[in-house]
Design a protein around this motif. Structure first.
Motif, PDB file in Angstrom:
ATOM      1  N   GLY A   4       0.824  -1.206   0.000  1.00  0.00           N
ATOM      2  CA  GLY A   4       0.000   0.000   0.000  1.00  0.00           C
ATOM      3  C   GLY A   4       0.857   1.254   0.000  1.00  0.00           C
ATOM      4  N   PHE A   5       1.957   1.238   0.750  1.00  0.00           N
ATOM      5  CA  PHE A   5       2.874   2.372   0.797  1.00  0.00           C
ATOM      6  C   PHE A   5       3.503   2.602  -0.580  1.00  0.00           C
ATOM      7  CE2 PHE A   5       7.234   4.005   2.104  1.00  0.00           C
ATOM      8  CZ  PHE A   5       6.807   5.307   2.336  1.00  0.00           C
ATOM      9  N   THR A   6       3.941   1.532  -1.213  1.00  0.00           N
ATOM     10  CA  THR A   6       4.535   1.638  -2.551  1.00  0.00           C
ATOM     11  C   THR A   6       3.521   2.189  -3.554  1.00  0.00           C
ATOM     12  OG1 THR A   6       6.054  -0.177  -2.087  1.00  0.00           O
ATOM     13  CG2 THR A   6       5.666   0.337  -4.404  1.00  0.00           C
ATOM     14  N   ALA A   7       2.288   1.701  -3.492  1.00  0.00           N
ATOM     15  CA  ALA A   7       1.234   2.191  -4.396  1.00  0.00           C
ATOM     16  C   ALA A   7       0.959   3.672  -4.128  1.00  0.00           C
ATOM     17  CB  ALA A   7      -0.037   1.369  -4.223  1.00  0.00           C
ATOM     18  N   TRP A   8       0.898   4.077  -2.858  1.00  0.00           N
ATOM     19  CA  TRP A   8       0.656   5.479  -2.492  1.00  0.00           C
ATOM     20  C   TRP A   8       1.778   6.367  -3.023  1.00  0.00           C
ATOM     21  CZ3 TRP A   8       3.468   8.819   0.638  1.00  0.00           C
ATOM     22  CH2 TRP A   8       2.832  10.020   0.983  1.00  0.00           C
ATOM     23  N   LEU A   9       3.016   5.926  -2.865  1.00  0.00           N
ATOM     24  CA  LEU A   9       4.150   6.694  -3.396  1.00  0.00           C
ATOM     25  C   LEU A   9       3.993   6.914  -4.892  1.00  0.00           C
ATOM     26  CD1 LEU A   9       7.080   4.886  -1.532  1.00  0.00           C
ATOM     27  CD2 LEU A   9       6.420   7.286  -1.207  1.00  0.00           C
ATOM     28  N   THR A  10       3.691   5.849  -5.616  1.00  0.00           N
ATOM     29  CA  THR A  10       3.541   5.916  -7.075  1.00  0.00           C
ATOM     30  C   THR A  10       2.382   6.821  -7.474  1.00  0.00           C
ATOM     31  OG1 THR A  10       4.459   3.696  -7.289  1.00  0.00           O
ATOM     32  CG2 THR A  10       3.188   4.537  -9.169  1.00  0.00           C
ATOM     33  N   GLU A  11       1.232   6.653  -6.829  1.00  0.00           N
ATOM     34  CA  GLU A  11       0.042   7.458  -7.143  1.00  0.00           C
ATOM     35  C   GLU A  11       0.280   8.947  -6.938  1.00  0.00           C
ATOM     36  OE1 GLU A  11      -2.890   5.852  -4.506  1.00  0.00           O
ATOM     37  OE2 GLU A  11      -3.056   3.973  -5.631  1.00  0.00           O
ATOM     38  N   ASN A  12       1.139   9.280  -5.994  1.00  0.00           N
ATOM     39  CA  ASN A  12       1.386  10.680  -5.664  1.00  0.00           C
ATOM     40  C   ASN A  12       2.678  11.227  -6.245  1.00  0.00           C
ATOM     41  OD1 ASN A  12      -0.848  11.600  -3.703  1.00  0.00           O
ATOM     42  ND2 ASN A  12      -0.342   9.523  -3.045  1.00  0.00           N
ATOM     43  N   GLY A  13       3.371  10.413  -7.028  1.00  0.00           N
ATOM     44  CA  GLY A  13       4.593  10.869  -7.672  1.00  0.00           C
ATOM     45  C   GLY A  13       5.772  11.035  -6.737  1.00  0.00           C
ATOM     46  N   TYR A  14       5.767  10.314  -5.630  1.00  0.00           N
ATOM     47  CA  TYR A  14       6.865  10.377  -4.672  1.00  0.00           C
ATOM     48  C   TYR A  14       7.796   9.187  -4.875  1.00  0.00           C
ATOM     49  CZ  TYR A  14       3.851  13.563  -1.958  1.00  0.00           C
ATOM     50  OH  TYR A  14       3.059  14.601  -1.537  1.00  0.00           O
ATOM     51  N   ALA A  15       9.007   9.324  -4.394  1.00  0.00           N
ATOM     52  CA  ALA A  15       9.960   8.223  -4.392  1.00  0.00           C
ATOM     53  C   ALA A  15      10.757   8.286  -3.102  1.00  0.00           C
ATOM     54  CB  ALA A  15      10.887   8.313  -5.596  1.00  0.00           C
ATOM     55  N   VAL A  16      11.021   7.128  -2.552  1.00  0.00           N
ATOM     56  CA  VAL A  16      11.854   7.044  -1.358  1.00  0.00           C
ATOM     57  C   VAL A  16      13.306   7.136  -1.819  1.00  0.00           C
ATOM     58  CG1 VAL A  16      12.551   5.523   0.529  1.00  0.00           C
ATOM     59  CG2 VAL A  16      10.158   5.653  -0.138  1.00  0.00           C
ATOM     60  N   PRO A  17      14.092   7.971  -1.174  1.00  0.00           N
ATOM     61  CA  PRO A  17      15.495   8.109  -1.575  1.00  0.00           C
ATOM     62  C   PRO A  17      16.237   6.773  -1.491  1.00  0.00           C
ATOM     63  CG  PRO A  17      14.895   9.809   0.010  1.00  0.00           C
ATOM     64  CD  PRO A  17      13.758   8.840  -0.054  1.00  0.00           C
ATOM     65  N   SER A  18      17.167   6.557  -2.407  1.00  0.00           N
ATOM     66  CA  SER A  18      17.948   5.323  -2.361  1.00  0.00           C
ATOM     67  C   SER A  18      18.765   5.302  -1.073  1.00  0.00           C
ATOM     68  CB  SER A  18      18.863   5.213  -3.583  1.00  0.00           C
ATOM     69  OG  SER A  18      19.781   6.278  -3.594  1.00  0.00           O
ATOM     70  N   GLY A  19      18.929   4.119  -0.545  1.00  0.00           N
ATOM     71  CA  GLY A  19      19.649   3.977   0.710  1.00  0.00           C
ATOM     72  C   GLY A  19      18.784   4.156   1.942  1.00  0.00           C
ATOM     73  N   SER A  20      17.488   4.422   1.741  1.00  0.00           N
ATOM     74  CA  SER A  20      16.570   4.564   2.880  1.00  0.00           C
ATOM     75  C   SER A  20      16.351   3.209   3.534  1.00  0.00           C
ATOM     76  CB  SER A  20      15.225   5.103   2.419  1.00  0.00           C
ATOM     77  OG  SER A  20      15.363   6.403   1.923  1.00  0.00           O
ATOM     78  N   PRO A  21      15.956   3.208   4.800  1.00  0.00           N
ATOM     79  CA  PRO A  21      15.616   1.928   5.447  1.00  0.00           C
ATOM     80  C   PRO A  21      14.452   1.248   4.719  1.00  0.00           C
ATOM     81  CG  PRO A  21      15.831   3.686   7.073  1.00  0.00           C
ATOM     82  CD  PRO A  21      15.869   4.334   5.722  1.00  0.00           C
ATOM     83  N   ALA A  22      14.218   0.014   5.035  1.00  0.00           N
ATOM     84  CA  ALA A  22      13.132  -0.760   4.437  1.00  0.00           C
ATOM     85  C   ALA A  22      11.791  -0.084   4.692  1.00  0.00           C
ATOM     86  CB  ALA A  22      13.125  -2.174   5.017  1.00  0.00           C
ATOM     87  N   SER A  23      10.837  -0.346   3.793  1.00  0.00           N
ATOM     88  CA  SER A  23       9.498   0.237   3.915  1.00  0.00           C
ATOM     89  C   SER A  23       8.880  -0.027   5.281  1.00  0.00           C
ATOM     90  CB  SER A  23       8.576  -0.307   2.823  1.00  0.00           C
ATOM     91  OG  SER A  23       8.946   0.196   1.571  1.00  0.00           O
ATOM     92  N   ALA A  24       9.030  -1.250   5.791  1.00  0.00           N
ATOM     93  CA  ALA A  24       8.447  -1.587   7.085  1.00  0.00           C
ATOM     94  C   ALA A  24       9.024  -0.708   8.199  1.00  0.00           C
ATOM     95  CB  ALA A  24       8.675  -3.061   7.410  1.00  0.00           C
ATOM     96  N   VAL A  25      10.306  -0.397   8.092  1.00  0.00           N
ATOM     97  CA  VAL A  25      10.963   0.429   9.115  1.00  0.00           C
ATOM     98  C   VAL A  25      10.437   1.862   9.069  1.00  0.00           C
ATOM     99  CG1 VAL A  25      13.176   1.422   9.847  1.00  0.00           C
ATOM    100  CG2 VAL A  25      13.042  -0.993   9.180  1.00  0.00           C
ATOM    101  N   ILE A  26      10.379   2.444   7.874  1.00  0.00           N
ATOM    102  CA  ILE A  26       9.922   3.835   7.806  1.00  0.00           C
ATOM    103  C   ILE A  26       8.425   3.942   8.046  1.00  0.00           C
ATOM    104  CG2 ILE A  26      11.873   4.741   6.502  1.00  0.00           C
ATOM    105  CD1 ILE A  26      10.215   4.574   3.970  1.00  0.00           C
ATOM    106  N   ARG A  27       7.653   2.898   7.701  1.00  0.00           N
ATOM    107  CA  ARG A  27       6.221   2.906   8.045  1.00  0.00           C
ATOM    108  C   ARG A  27       6.046   2.866   9.559  1.00  0.00           C
ATOM    109  NH1 ARG A  27       2.964  -0.709   7.318  1.00  0.00           N
ATOM    110  NH2 ARG A  27       4.296  -2.468   6.847  1.00  0.00           N
ATOM    111  N   GLN A  28       6.890   2.101  10.244  1.00  0.00           N
ATOM    112  CA  GLN A  28       6.843   2.053  11.706  1.00  0.00           C
ATOM    113  C   GLN A  28       7.143   3.436  12.273  1.00  0.00           C
ATOM    114  OE1 GLN A  28       5.869  -0.079  13.897  1.00  0.00           O
ATOM    115  NE2 GLN A  28       6.763   0.698  15.776  1.00  0.00           N
ATOM    116  N   ARG A  29       8.164   4.109  11.747  1.00  0.00           N
ATOM    117  CA  ARG A  29       8.513   5.448  12.225  1.00  0.00           C
ATOM    118  C   ARG A  29       7.372   6.433  11.974  1.00  0.00           C
ATOM    119  NH1 ARG A  29      14.720   5.837   9.916  1.00  0.00           N
ATOM    120  NH2 ARG A  29      15.557   4.164  11.205  1.00  0.00           N
ATOM    121  N   GLY A  30       6.795   6.369  10.780  1.00  0.00           N
ATOM    122  CA  GLY A  30       5.679   7.260  10.453  1.00  0.00           C
ATOM    123  C   GLY A  30       4.472   7.013  11.329  1.00  0.00           C
ATOM    124  N   SER A  31       4.166   5.753  11.577  1.00  0.00           N
ATOM    125  CA  SER A  31       3.023   5.397  12.425  1.00  0.00           C
ATOM    126  C   SER A  31       3.267   5.811  13.871  1.00  0.00           C
ATOM    127  CB  SER A  31       2.768   3.893  12.345  1.00  0.00           C
ATOM    128  OG  SER A  31       2.419   3.529  11.027  1.00  0.00           O
TER     129      SER A  31
END
Length: 159
Positions: A9-36
């Protein structure tokens, strides 16, 4: 728990909104945990309703007795607005390790006239995080789910 939503869902949201996670960022699960965690820490105490299990529940949602726009939110549901707000915060976390920190130094001034000394702080600039995404984006997404700071339920007129 890896935060609200899913990696897909996070990946789809990024794509739908034209965002990209910078290379070298932590895994999606990690940054979703931080955001939550950010959403829960900043807004959790003002969400309508009560946690379904206030003793052991890790996240602020799901909740019981929660309503939005006059409609009851199921006790097993996490509103889409909470998920999207956590995705916004996750993107901010991916952009900068310190982007979700709300601590901003205040300009302190001290004045002394005779024996009287007064110290005061001026308001800091409007807080923004990662790429100048204002906190009000999250405020706007979550407004229908929040009580006011005085505990009175905020109602949205119209829909």
């Amino acid at each position: 728990m890896a935060g609200y939503g899913t990696d897909e869902g996070f990946t789809a949201w990024l794509t739908e909104n034209g965002y990209a996670v910078p290379s070298g960022s932590p895994a999606s699960a990690v940054i979703r945990q931080r955001g939550s965690s950010y959403v829960d820490a900043v807004y959790g105490g003002r969400f309508v309703g009560d946690p379904t299990d206030p003793v052991t529940q890790e996240r602020s949602w799901p909740r019981i007795g929660a309503f939005a726009y006059g409609v009851e939110i199921g006790s097993d549901a996490v509103p889409d607005a909470v998920i999207k707000a956590s995705y916004h915060a996750a993107l901010a976390a991916a952009t900068s390790d310190h982007s979700l920190s709300l601590s901003t130094p205040a300009a302190v001034k001290r004045r002394k006239v005779g024996d009287v000394e007064v110290e005061f702080a001026e308001a800091a600039a409007t807080f923004q995080f990662a790429d100048d995404v204002p906190v009000s984006v999250l405020d706007g997404l979550l407004a229908p789910l929040l009580r006011s700071r005085t505990g009175v339920l905020i109602r949205t007129i119209g829909a």
